[in-house]
Design a protein around this motif. Structure first.
Motif, short mmCIF file in Angstrom:
data_model
loop_
_atom_site.label_atom_id
_atom_site.label_comp_id
_atom_site.label_asym_id
_atom_site.label_seq_id
_atom_site.Cartn_x
_atom_site.Cartn_y
_atom_site.Cartn_z
N UNK A 49 -8.27 -3.38 17.63
CA UNK A 49 -8.45 -2.63 16.39
C UNK A 49 -8.61 -3.58 15.21
N UNK A 50 -7.87 -4.68 15.27
CA UNK A 50 -7.98 -5.65 14.19
C UNK A 50 -9.39 -6.23 14.12
N UNK A 51 -9.95 -6.54 15.30
CA UNK A 51 -11.32 -7.06 15.32
C UNK A 51 -12.31 -6.08 14.72
N UNK A 52 -12.10 -4.80 15.04
CA UNK A 52 -13.07 -3.79 14.62
C UNK A 52 -12.90 -3.40 13.16
N UNK A 53 -11.62 -3.23 12.77
CA UNK A 53 -11.37 -2.57 11.49
C UNK A 53 -10.51 -3.40 10.54
N UNK A 54 -10.18 -4.62 10.93
CA UNK A 54 -9.26 -5.42 10.12
C UNK A 54 -9.65 -5.50 8.66
N UNK A 55 -10.94 -5.49 8.38
CA UNK A 55 -11.39 -5.65 7.00
C UNK A 55 -11.53 -4.32 6.27
N UNK A 56 -11.30 -3.23 6.98
CA UNK A 56 -11.51 -1.91 6.37
C UNK A 56 -10.29 -1.52 5.53
N UNK A 57 -10.51 -0.93 4.33
CA UNK A 57 -9.38 -0.59 3.46
C UNK A 57 -8.37 0.38 4.11
N UNK A 58 -8.83 1.20 5.06
CA UNK A 58 -7.91 2.18 5.67
C UNK A 58 -7.21 1.64 6.92
N UNK A 59 -7.39 0.36 7.19
CA UNK A 59 -6.94 -0.17 8.48
C UNK A 59 -5.44 0.01 8.71
N UNK A 60 -4.64 -0.38 7.75
CA UNK A 60 -3.19 -0.37 7.95
C UNK A 60 -2.71 1.06 8.15
N UNK A 61 -3.22 1.94 7.32
CA UNK A 61 -2.86 3.35 7.43
C UNK A 61 -3.27 3.91 8.80
N UNK A 62 -4.47 3.56 9.21
CA UNK A 62 -4.98 4.07 10.48
C UNK A 62 -4.09 3.63 11.64
N UNK A 63 -3.67 2.38 11.61
CA UNK A 63 -2.80 1.89 12.69
C UNK A 63 -1.51 2.68 12.78
N UNK A 64 -0.91 2.94 11.64
CA UNK A 64 0.36 3.66 11.72
C UNK A 64 0.12 5.12 12.08
N UNK A 65 -0.98 5.70 11.61
CA UNK A 65 -1.31 7.08 12.02
C UNK A 65 -1.52 7.15 13.53
N UNK A 66 -2.21 6.18 14.05
CA UNK A 66 -2.51 6.19 15.49
C UNK A 66 -1.21 6.11 16.29
N UNK A 67 -0.35 5.21 15.89
CA UNK A 67 0.90 5.06 16.62
C UNK A 67 1.71 6.36 16.57
N UNK A 68 1.73 6.98 15.40
CA UNK A 68 2.47 8.25 15.27
C UNK A 68 1.84 9.32 16.17
#
Ligand code: GLC
Ligand code: GLC
Length: 626
Positions: free
Chosen positions: A26-45
């Motif tokens: 996910x970091x490779x794909x979206x690391x530079x995207x502004x929503x990345x951090x939020x998306x990761x925590x949403x996904x885990x939830x």
């Protein structure tokens, strides 16, 4: 009190097992995207939530398959692929057909697209407007869930299509995009003018050049160009947007929790776009697929991913994960190259190209994965033979592909086949082919000409194909109706939504009268039905066929004979297939050199007949020798 903790432990253990396949991807794909951090925590939830909601019986299945990770590689795996309406009317009707499927040895069923499609032409259901609902013509999500449970009770796995390259333009996201919601517009690939579309089109290959030319569609109300690789009504998703990943992952978890065992990931090659390329099989596609695989593996460890990428030989393997992704991507992928080489060898009566392609491009063993082997499916046949491979046989690739199209369309002099052209590409001259197994193998023509010898040969060609896909290694897929030798159905020309798409010629209604008659009869349908059933029963009884054993391609002593050895610890199983209508003779010494000891044929379960130090394989004969 202890139970919930245990459940959390299992989730955490699975998460740590797959962490390396998820977060770095996910970091490779979206690391530079502004929503990345939020998306990761949403996904885990979402993953935790899906795990909490996962029914207890499915969690038990997860554990069982974690303990028996080779379950889908075993010789008892046999698949059957069908359209719900054409096979059984609706989902409830399938229950009445389960005894029949079991009688064929089936342990896996693929229901052709069953989620709610757009109204009208839906590309056979591949234009989905709601992934959380079942096509109302087939039943409800509850019906699907009940079916999954009934199948599970019989040890049959359920495969369902997950269309993730595009949605129908009637999908909620698309409708919101049309209303002007920018967040939803960003889930698709939209352009304000045709400059970028034109630039992309320089290198894109049209998929449906006849009836859906170009890869972009302009919409007046929206005043935008939308990326539409397939049909106009199928809008490509923007996989560079992390929100698309999140939403699709949620749908996959939802389906897994309904009891789906195998997710058939449709048209995956097209998921990532890069200017100046064909926009097929770009490296990011594999990063996405590895991450999606990780999500499923954590939340629903029993579920497999079948990746549909109908591409050339070297490209195909990448869908099992190559290099750093090895063994971490698709558990299953279609072996379209084996399918293409089967038809090519049948037309030429020569297996040299098949031998060359299978040996040079495919390893003897895959990691944590196996092929879905097949001879026919619901789609056309594209002649995925490269100029290089044809050149190695001193053939022109273009001429050979054109020959195969003419042969299977039924216009090449002396052909046994009858088929229909599909999407002739005027620019490249490439022609694809539609047609049922039986018609392409010669049954329709021989029957219409009253050619009894031709009918007998057609039956043998069909059984040859089944014996090949049953033993090569992989999950063999029987396509509905092929087991009773259904020929082409030209009725599609009268159906307005189908007439433009010749693939419907090989999507007939199941003919239950024919099946009933074939159970006891002796005609071609009976020979095919009884022969097919026999092949899959013998497959189950032949442990060497386990996909975990290497498949070594052999140089047979005869050009018409395709040969490989399944290299089991107990000794080789030498599989031989005669692609011609004449007898082929093989020296016993050659067979001994390949590891044949007992001269027993596991397919007929009888000793093979030997004469003067040679073994003779009849027209279209096939043996699995130990
Ligand atoms: C897949 C399906 C095919 C469909 C296409 C677009 O390749 O097998 O039938 O037309 O995807 O969804
Ligand atoms: C092309 C695509 C394949 C699709 C087919 C539809 O071959 O590569 O994904 O199934 O078209 O007929």
């Amino acid at each position: 009190m202890s139970k919930p903790t245990r459940e959390h432990d299992i989730f955490d253990l699975r998460l740590s097992r797959s962490a390396g396949d998820l977060w770095p991807m996910l970091h490779q794909l979206y690391g530079a995207h502004p929503d990345f951090v939020q998306m990761q925590s949403d996904l885990l939830a979402e993953m935790r939530k899906a795990w909490t909601q996962r029914p207890a019986d499915l969690k038990t299945l997860d554990l069982r398959r974690d303990l028996e990770p080779d379950w889908f590689q075993r010789p008892d795996m046999v698949g059957y692929v069908f359209y719900i309406d054409r096979f059984a009317g609706d989902i409830k009707g399938i229950h009445d057909k389960l005894d029949y499927l079991e009688s064929l040895g089936v342990t896996y069923v693929h229901l052709m697209p069953c989620l709610k499609p757009r109204p009208g032409d839906s590309d056979g259901g591949y234009s989905v407007m709601d992934y959380r609902k079942v096509n109302p013509a087939y039943g409800s999500m509850k019906d699907l869930q009940d079916l999954a449970a009934a199948l599970r009770a019989r040890g049959i796995s359920l495969c369902v299509d997950m269309v993730l390259n595009h949605t129908a333009k009637e999908h909620d996201w698309a409708k919101k995009a049309v209303k002007g919601d920018l967040a939803y517009q960003d889930m698709y690939l939209m352009f304000d003018d045709d400059r970028l579309p034109k630039a992309y089109e320089e290198t894109l290959i049209e998929i449906f050049p006849d009836n859906a030319p170009g890869s972009f569609t302009y919409y007046e109300g929206l005043d935008k160009w939308v990326w539409t690789t397939f049909n106009e009504h199928q809008w490509d998703l923007n996989w560079a947007n992390p929100r698309v990943f999140l939403e699709i992952a949620k749908i996959m978890m939802f389906l897994a929790n309904k009891g789906v065992d195998v997710l058939r990931l449709d048209a995956v090659a097209f998921m990532w776009k890069r200017m100046g390329t064909r926009c097929q099989s770009e490296p990011e596609v594999h990063v996405i697929l590895r991450a999606l695989r990780a999500v499923t593996r954590v939340v629903a460890a029993s579920v497999l991913h079948l990746e549909e990428a109908i591409v050339g030989p070297s490209e195909m393997l990448t869908y099992f994960g190559r290099g750093e992704h090895d063994g971490r991507e698709g558990n299953l992928a279609y072996h379209n190259n084996l399918m293409v080489q089967f038809w090519s060898a049948l037309a030429t009566r020569d297996t040299a190209m098949m031998t060359h392609v299978m040996r040079t491009h495919f390893p003897e063993l895959l990691t944590n994965a196996t092929y879905a082997t097949y001879i026919r499916c619901h789609d056309d046949i594209g002649w995925a033979i490269t100029d290089e491979d044809a050149g190695a046989m001193h053939l022109s690739g273009f001429a050979h592909r054109a020959f195969l199209s003419d042969f299977y369309e039924g216009v090449f002099p002396g052909t046994f086949a009858r088929g229909a052209l599909f999407q002739v590409n005027e620019e490249t001259g490439d022609k694809r082919i539609s047609g049922s197994f039986a018609s392409l193998a010669g049954l329709e023509r021989a029957q219409s000409e009253g050619d009894h010898a031709g009918i007998a040969l057609a039956v043998q060609r069909i059984l040859l194909g089944n014996a090949l896909i049953a033993s090569f290694g992989g999950v063999p897929l029987i396509y509905m109706g092929d087991e009773i030798a259904l020929t082409n159905d030209y009725g599609y020309l009268k159906v307005p939504e189908h007439a433009h798409d010749s693939r419907w010629v090989h999507r007939p209604m199941m003919d239950w009268d024919r099946q009933a008659a074939a159970e006891t009869g002796t005609g071609p349908a009976a020979q095919v039905l009884q022969g097919t059933r026999h092949i899959y029963a013998r497959r189950k009884a032949t442990p060497q066929i386990h996909s975990g054993h290497p498949t070594r391609i052999l140089d047979s002593a005869q050009p018409s004979v395709f040969a490989f050895a399944r290299m089991a610890p107990t000794g080789n199983l030498v599989c031989l297939f005669n692609f011609s209508e004449t007898w082929q003779h093989l020296p016993l010494d050659w067979l001994r050199d390949q590891g044949v000891v007992h001269f027993h044929d596991a397919l007929s379960d009888a000793a093979v007949m030997i004469d003067n130090d040679t073994y003779s394989l009849p027209p279209y004969g096939r043996v699995w020798m130990t």
